[in-house]
Design a protein around this motif. Structure first.
Motif, PDB file in Angstrom:
ATOM      1  N   ILE B 411      15.849  -7.152  11.237  1.00 51.02           N
ATOM      2  CA  ILE B 411      16.414  -5.259  11.660  1.00 51.02           C
ATOM      3  C   ILE B 411      16.886  -5.443  10.254  1.00 51.02           C
ATOM      4  N   PRO B 412      17.784  -5.916   9.415  1.00 53.62           N
ATOM      5  CA  PRO B 412      19.296  -5.643   8.449  1.00 53.62           C
ATOM      6  C   PRO B 412      18.765  -7.010   7.652  1.00 53.62           C
ATOM      7  N   ALA B 413      17.806  -8.210   7.616  1.00 52.64           N
ATOM      8  CA  ALA B 413      17.442  -9.307   7.346  1.00 52.64           C
ATOM      9  C   ALA B 413      15.781  -8.949   6.001  1.00 52.64           C
ATOM     10  N   PHE B 414      15.394  -8.143   7.093  1.00 51.53           N
ATOM     11  CA  PHE B 414      14.154  -7.543   6.120  1.00 51.53           C
ATOM     12  C   PHE B 414      14.373  -6.583   5.474  1.00 51.53           C
ATOM     13  N   SER B 415      15.588  -5.823   6.071  1.00 54.82           N
ATOM     14  CA  SER B 415      15.656  -4.790   4.524  1.00 54.82           C
ATOM     15  C   SER B 415      15.886  -5.092   3.944  1.00 54.82           C
ATOM     16  N   ARG B 416      17.352  -5.474   3.724  1.00 58.07           N
ATOM     17  CA  ARG B 416      17.964  -6.098   3.063  1.00 58.07           C
ATOM     18  C   ARG B 416      17.476  -6.167   1.868  1.00 58.07           C
ATOM     19  N   GLU B 417      16.734  -7.520   2.224  1.00 59.74           N
ATOM     20  CA  GLU B 417      15.908  -8.524   2.297  1.00 59.74           C
ATOM     21  C   GLU B 417      14.882  -8.146   0.481  1.00 59.74           C
ATOM     22  N   CYS B 418      14.107  -7.685   1.631  1.00 61.19           N
ATOM     23  CA  CYS B 418      12.903  -6.142   0.817  1.00 61.19           C
ATOM     24  C   CYS B 418      14.229  -5.840  -0.603  1.00 61.19           C
ATOM     25  N   LEU B 419      15.076  -4.946  -0.175  1.00 62.72           N
ATOM     26  CA  LEU B 419      15.762  -4.092  -0.988  1.00 62.72           C
ATOM     27  C   LEU B 419      16.138  -4.758  -2.219  1.00 62.72           C
ATOM     28  N   ARG B 420      16.445  -6.139  -1.706  1.00 67.55           N
ATOM     29  CA  ARG B 420      17.006  -7.204  -3.227  1.00 67.55           C
ATOM     30  C   ARG B 420      15.761  -7.139  -3.932  1.00 67.55           C
ATOM     31  N   GLN B 421      14.355  -7.215  -3.250  1.00 71.52           N
ATOM     32  CA  GLN B 421      13.621  -7.823  -4.425  1.00 71.52           C
ATOM     33  C   GLN B 421      12.677  -6.370  -4.768  1.00 71.52           C
ATOM     34  N   LYS B 422      13.190  -5.086  -4.454  1.00 72.70           N
ATOM     35  CA  LYS B 422      13.176  -3.919  -5.618  1.00 72.70           C
ATOM     36  C   LYS B 422      12.073  -3.547  -4.765  1.00 72.70           C
ATOM     37  N   VAL B 423      11.559  -3.541  -2.826  1.00 69.39           N
ATOM     38  CA  VAL B 423      10.783  -2.649  -2.089  1.00 69.39           C
ATOM     39  C   VAL B 423      11.715  -2.068  -1.420  1.00 69.39           C
ATOM     40  N   ARG B 450      -3.193   0.136  -7.120  1.00 68.41           N
ATOM     41  CA  ARG B 450      -3.367  -1.509  -6.919  1.00 68.41           C
ATOM     42  C   ARG B 450      -2.502  -1.619  -6.762  1.00 68.41           C
ATOM     43  N   GLU B 451      -2.100  -2.454  -8.167  1.00 69.12           N
ATOM     44  CA  GLU B 451      -0.660  -3.108  -8.280  1.00 69.12           C
ATOM     45  C   GLU B 451       0.398  -2.790  -7.595  1.00 69.12           C
ATOM     46  N   ASP B 452       0.826  -1.625  -7.163  1.00 70.24           N
ATOM     47  CA  ASP B 452       2.397  -1.787  -6.129  1.00 70.24           C
ATOM     48  C   ASP B 452       1.620  -2.398  -5.195  1.00 70.24           C
ATOM     49  N   LEU B 453       0.210  -1.863  -4.933  1.00 70.95           N
ATOM     50  CA  LEU B 453       0.168  -2.360  -3.396  1.00 70.95           C
ATOM     51  C   LEU B 453       0.257  -3.857  -3.174  1.00 70.95           C
ATOM     52  N   MET B 454      -0.292  -4.631  -4.312  1.00 74.31           N
ATOM     53  CA  MET B 454       0.004  -5.892  -4.209  1.00 74.31           C
ATOM     54  C   MET B 454       1.490  -7.076  -4.121  1.00 74.31           C
ATOM     55  N   LYS B 455       2.308  -5.917  -5.186  1.00 70.05           N
ATOM     56  CA  LYS B 455       3.369  -6.438  -5.532  1.00 70.05           C
ATOM     57  C   LYS B 455       3.479  -5.870  -4.118  1.00 70.05           C
ATOM     58  N   ALA B 456       3.776  -5.276  -3.451  1.00 69.09           N
ATOM     59  CA  ALA B 456       4.447  -4.752  -1.775  1.00 69.09           C
ATOM     60  C   ALA B 456       3.941  -6.030  -1.190  1.00 69.09           C
ATOM     61  N   LEU B 457       2.811  -6.501  -1.477  1.00 74.58           N
ATOM     62  CA  LEU B 457       1.956  -7.290  -0.141  1.00 74.58           C
ATOM     63  C   LEU B 457       2.985  -8.434   0.042  1.00 74.58           C
ATOM     64  N   ASP B 458       3.264  -9.065  -1.481  1.00 73.05           N
ATOM     65  CA  ASP B 458       3.999  -9.986  -1.735  1.00 73.05           C
ATOM     66  C   ASP B 458       5.313 -10.403  -1.480  1.00 73.05           C
ATOM     67  N   VAL B 459       5.879  -9.286  -2.220  1.00 73.42           N
ATOM     68  CA  VAL B 459       7.156  -9.029  -1.292  1.00 73.42           C
ATOM     69  C   VAL B 459       7.455  -9.963   0.030  1.00 73.42           C
ATOM     70  N   ILE B 460       6.401  -8.947   0.476  1.00 74.16           N
ATOM     71  CA  ILE B 460       6.721  -8.218   2.213  1.00 74.16           C
ATOM     72  C   ILE B 460       6.315  -9.812   2.741  1.00 74.16           C
ATOM     73  N   SER B 461       5.234 -10.583   2.497  1.00 73.54           N
ATOM     74  CA  SER B 461       4.645 -11.824   2.697  1.00 73.54           C
ATOM     75  C   SER B 461       5.592 -12.721   2.321  1.00 73.54           C
ATOM     76  N   ARG B 462       6.428 -12.908   1.091  1.00 71.08           N
ATOM     77  CA  ARG B 462       7.379 -13.472   0.947  1.00 71.08           C
ATOM     78  C   ARG B 462       8.919 -13.513   2.101  1.00 71.08           C
ATOM     79  N   VAL B 463       8.941 -12.297   2.659  1.00 71.59           N
ATOM     80  CA  VAL B 463      10.251 -11.985   2.946  1.00 71.59           C
ATOM     81  C   VAL B 463      10.112 -12.610   4.517  1.00 71.59           C
ATOM     82  N   GLY B 464       8.832 -11.201   5.130  1.00 70.05           N
ATOM     83  CA  GLY B 464       8.430 -11.833   6.222  1.00 70.05           C
ATOM     84  C   GLY B 464       8.406 -13.950   6.732  1.00 70.05           C
ATOM     85  N   ASP B 465       7.809 -14.082   6.039  1.00 72.19           N
ATOM     86  CA  ASP B 465       8.129 -16.072   5.892  1.00 72.19           C
ATOM     87  C   ASP B 465       9.729 -16.008   6.553  1.00 72.19           C
TER      88      ASP B 465
END
Lengths: 484, 488
Positions: B411-423, B450-465
């Motif tokens: 939970i904190p890992a996902f949340s903090r890492e996403c915030l670092r990547q500005k999501v 659409r660009e916002d969503l692509m950026k979000a998907l990119d960040v979430i995928s990287r953080v998810g990995d």
């Protein structure tokens, strides 16, 4: 069992005869070194029969669950009540419609009236500075905050408002709620759980009653604003009760009671609370910004240090001319609510423009304490002018901005009383263009205090407004109540 | 429904066990340290005894910075999150004056009305100048303005019912209405995952409450049959009335309610239905009219429809729409109508303007565009997340999508890492969800491009990995298939 007894008797008789017959020769029989007498055989057989009877299961009617067909029949037969009861004939359901801001003068149903129905105590409705700060907020943040406080619904204006109120009152911290009425019924269940003891005034309004009901604690009511009754209740609850130290105990009172206009004697309450070790929850919706030299509420009015009151809650929909509510107290009290108060955690936060309106209102009050003097002189003037109204008497405290008028002589039934009062209010509005209202009661409200006419005095009223009201009220009540 | 694999369940339980053990150890040492300090004034029982606030003190405070993040701008698709620091290991947090511009995936801004809108804001400011910020009065006294009457009519027309009544807060709407409709001797059957306001209202009414399995019309039928045949507890007298309470979209699951089947069951057994459309009104349906429109249910079949204006209309408050008799009865007896300050006039105007935009009555087709965009965005985002291998809950067309995390450390890992990547995402744990089923919840808005969503998907995928939450195998990307075709 009934049939078995004669059988047993018959068997025993037969065996007795048989053993008597065998008695003589059997008298000399020896088994394992024990002389066997005939009567031992009979007794042994009796014991065997008794044990056999006791071991049989007693008769119970067999349990049959309902069959599917029977359930179907029951479901078909069942008729529910209608969802709402039929509307009573002649019930008043249309409310007056405002067409402008609810200031001291407003437009109701097309004509201009003097407004004594809005709790606009400091006259802040229509204040330029407040409206400007709201406009700035609206342009920056939009209207809603789109989320609860825990999920990006905390906007910096909320934090500013909380610290501003805490500074104004002199408490360590405060917390904002998004609706006035939900403040008290979220605060009480957050602190009072099952098994705790709460002593509450019997005249508290519905929101407090709902909070007490939701908390599932033991609630004991004392007579309205009667300190002797409170003292005896506290004494009864704590005398000889050794466990009392481990249970949390609270006293819940309002500073100015909405249902009667009385003011709670805080110095007496604090003395009792310290003697019996209870915590105090004070509901200050109608006294925040009204009582006290600089409007800081009941504690300043009585000169009680603010730390002695554990929890202060108030709705901001009255003196501060905005919406929402707050709760103030020690850091521990406020932090606890951020996670366990349901109206805070599970609800969207206050719209940011209302928070900035609150900040501007508190600023205004700090810079212009003379507005309180205006309010007080208006209340005193109203008391003087209404003191000789035929048929009605003022039953609220002399300092309360809610002036409560009730009938001198009740007709006997609350419905006829209410009808008379509503007739008076209607006539005053239609004939003299003064807007007044009666107190309303929901059928879920268990408060038994009498209903009356409630006048909300504002600092924005002028002397002529008050004269108009008093002359109109005297005239109308004389005509309506002349037969009673 | 969530399928929890055994290994994940074991590791999650182990993590919680470890956290619990450490918490108890620290409590033990804390008792020694506090022996000398008199924390509580003598004679007063402490506000929280013993283990009552154990979860808050030992688990929640460690990850406190993931919740309650303050923002310094409107909750639009991009907003400024205020940075906070702590110098006592997260026990208290102080706001700094720095802000980070982040993509907003957490606010309930389904149709994009959150920030200043070109049609709505000028009208709101006008009504503010005319009526000022509050009426300082209850609805029955001097708190009804022309705006309130207009909105009640408009809301009733929008939802498709004869009449409506307004309240200033969605939470109070549920808690104060349910006691007016049903009392002792009645039965409330509510879905097991209903919102806290419904639970409070049901408890406050004094009626008996029974729960049926989440979204299961078969279990609802079973409960109804059992209860009608059995009657009231102990006396077995027949129930006075039965109300079944369900929600349109469940906010923690993202699922739509199985409304047609539930209505059929209720009609068969003569129970009344109460539909809470807090998240679905304005966000789903061809013209934004909620789950009834989406699932093809006639609004006349639902007895009481409740909704809030906070999510899709960018304002505050709630409404109840029902037949004229019920609304009249509520106007006379509902405590929230008789005792609570009326809704703030500018907020009322915001809802009126927003509904007009959605219906197209403002003369443009922005409403239709917004509705189409949110549907497109939700479906696109959900299918992309599923393709990446995340475990996403919820049905198609629903703008709420929870991504399962399970493990408390993620939970904190996902949340903090996403915030670092500005999501900026929202993570939810116990007690809002069951203990083992922690999740991150994404709310899509019509104002996301659409660009916002692509950026979000990119960040979430990287953080998810990085965090390891891709519990399902990912679909291989299409390029690999094309390559395989070429080489074969």
């Amino acid at each position: 069992m009934d049939m078995a007894l004669p059988v047993v008797n018959a068997t025993a008789a037969v065996f007795a005869r048989v053993s008597a017959a065998f008695n003589a020769p059997l008298a000399r029989a020896v088994v394992f070194g024990v002389h066997i007498d005939g009567h031992l055989v009979v007794e042994g057989l009796l014991i065997a029969v008794i044990v056999f009877q006791l071991s049989r299961k007693s008769y119970k009617p067999p349990k049959k669950p309902l069959t599917e067909k029977e359930i179907d029949e029951l479901c078909d037969e069942w008729e529910p009540e209608p969802l709402c009861p039929p509307i009573k004939e002649g019930a008043r359901i249309d409310t007056p419609m405002l067409e402008s801001a609810a200031g001291p003068h407003t437009i109701v149903d097309g004509k201009e009236v003097v407004n004594f129905a809005s709790a606009n105590y400091l006259g802040l409705i229509g204040n330029e500075k407040i409206i400007d700060s709201c406009i700035g907020s609206l342009e920056k943040y939009g209207v809603g905050s789109c989320g609860p406080r825990g999920f990006y619904g905390t906007i910096d204006v909320h934090l500013d408002c909380e610290s501003k109120i805490a500074n104004f009152l002199g408490t360590p911290d405060s917390i904002l709620y998004s609706y006035g009425i939900s403040t008290i019924f979220s605060v009480i269940p957050a602190f009072c759980k099952k098994g705790d003891i709460i002593v509450a005034d019997e005249g508290v309004h519905w929101a407090v009653q709902n909070g007490l009901h939701l908390s599932r604690s033991t609630v004991v009511y004392f007579k309205h604003n009667d300190m002797a009754s409170l003292a005896s209740t506290l004494e009864k609850l704590t005398r000889g009760n050794k466990r009392a130290e481990k249970i949390r105990r609270y006293i819940v009172v309002e500073s100015i009671y909405q249902n009667s206009g009385q003011i709670a004697p805080l110095d007496e309450i604090v003395r009792l609370k310290e003697k019996y070790r209870f915590r105090v929850i004070l509901e200050e919706s109608h006294s925040f910004g009204v009582l006290g030299k600089s409007g800081r509420g009941l504690a300043e009015h009585y000169g009680v240090p603010i730390e002695k009151i554990d929890i202060i809650t108030a709705g901001m929909g009255n003196a501060l001319a905005t919406d929402g509510g707050f709760c103030s107290g020690s850091v521990r009290v406020v932090d606890h609510q951020r996670l366990s108060s349901s109206g805070y955690v599970f609800s969207a936060s206050l719209p940011p423009y209302l928070a900035s309106a609150a900040v501007s209102a508190v600023n205004y009050l700090e810079e212009n304490p003379s507005v309180l003097a205006n309010l007080r002189s208006n209340i005193a003037l109203l008391h003087k002018k209404l003191s000789d109204t035929p048929g009605l008497e003022i039953s609220s405290h002399v300092l309360s901005p809610i002036v409560f008028l009730k009938l001198n002589k009740s007709t006997g039934s609350p419905t006829t009383d209410l009808d008379l009062l509503e007739t008076i209010a209607d006539k005053v509005l239609k004939e003299d263009s003064v807007f007044i209202v009666t107190s309303k009661k929901s059928n879920l409200d268990r408060c038994k205090l009498p209903l009356g006419i409630r006048l909300f005095v504002s600092a924005g009223h002028t002397e002529s407004d008050i004269s108009r009201l008093s002359s109109s009220l005297k005239r109308v009540s004389a005509s309506v109540l002349s037969d009673y | 429904m969530v399928r929890l694999p055994y290994t994940t369940a074991l590791t999650t339980l182990f993590s919680y066990g470890l956290l619990f053990a450490f918490g108890q150890l620290r409590d033990f040492f804390r008792k020694f340290v506090d022996w000398f300090k008199a924390k509580n004034v003598k004679g007063y029982a402490p506000i929280c005894l013993g283990l009552e606030d154990f979860y808050v003190r030992r688990l929640y405070l460690r990850i406190q910075d993931c919740f309650g993040r303050p923002i310094a701008s409107a909750p639009d698709s991009w907003f400024d999150v205020v940075e906070r620091t702590s110098n006592d290991n997260n026990k208290t947090l102080q706001c700094t004056s720095n802000t980070t511009r982040c993509l907003n995936l957490g606010s309930y801004n389904y149709l994009g009305f959150a920030a200043a809108d070109e049609y709505c804001t000028p009208r709101v400011i006008e009504s503010l100048k005319k009526y000022s910020a509050s009426t300082c009065s209850v609805r029955v006294d001097g708190g009804t303005t022309k705006l309130h009457a207009e909105l009640e009519e408009l809301a009733a027309r929008f939802v498709g019912k004869p009449a409506a009544i307004l309240f200033g807060m969605g939470y109070v709407t549920n808690s104060a209405i349910i006691p007016c409709l049903i009392g002792k001797g009645g039965l409330i059957i509510s879905d097991s995952l209903n919102h806290n306001s419904i639970v409070n209202g049901a408890r406050g009414s004094g009626a008996t409450v029974r729960v049926f399995q989440h979204n299961s019309p078969a279990h609802l039928e079973e409960v109804l049959r059992e209860q009608i045949a059995g009657g009231q507890p102990r006396t077995h007298r027949p129930w006075k009335k039965i109300i079944v309470i369900v929600e349109g979209i469940y906010s923690m699951e993202g699922e739509l309610c199985k409304l047609p089947e539930i209505i059929a069951v209720c009609k068969k057994y003569k129970a009344y239905t109460y539909l809470d459309e807090a998240h679905s009104i304005g966000a789903v349906g061809q013209s934004g009219r909620g789950v009834c429109e989406l699932l093809g249910v006639d609004p006349a079949d639902v007895d009481i429809m409740m909704g809030t204006f906070t999510k899709s209309f960018g304002s505050c408050g709630g409404y109840i729409a029902a037949s004229k008799e019920i609304i009249q009865h509520l106007k006379q007896s509902c405590p929230a109508h008789l005792y609570a300050t009326s809704m703030s006039p500018p907020a009322v105007q915001q809802v009126i303007s927003a509904i007009k935009v959605i219906l197209g009555e403002d003369g443009s087709n922005r409403g239709a565009q917004k509705l189409a965009r949110i549907r497109e965005n939700s479906n696109f985002f959900r299918s992309e997340l599923k393709k990446m291998g995340f475990e996403v809950l919820g049905d198609n067309d629903s703008p709420v999508m929870p991504i399962m995390l399970y493990n408390p450390a993620k939970i904190p890992a996902f949340s903090r890492e996403c915030l670092r990547q500005k999501v900026a995402v929202v993570t939810v744990a116990f007690p809002a969800t069951p203990l083992l089923l922690a999740r991150a919840r994404i709310c899509i808005s019509a104002s996301h491009t659409r660009e916002d969503l692509m950026k979000a998907l990119d960040v979430i995928s990287r953080v998810g990995d990085l965090v390891g939450i891709k519990y399902f195998p990912a679909e291989p990307p299409k390029i690999a298939e094309a390559d395989a075709e070429i080489t074969s």
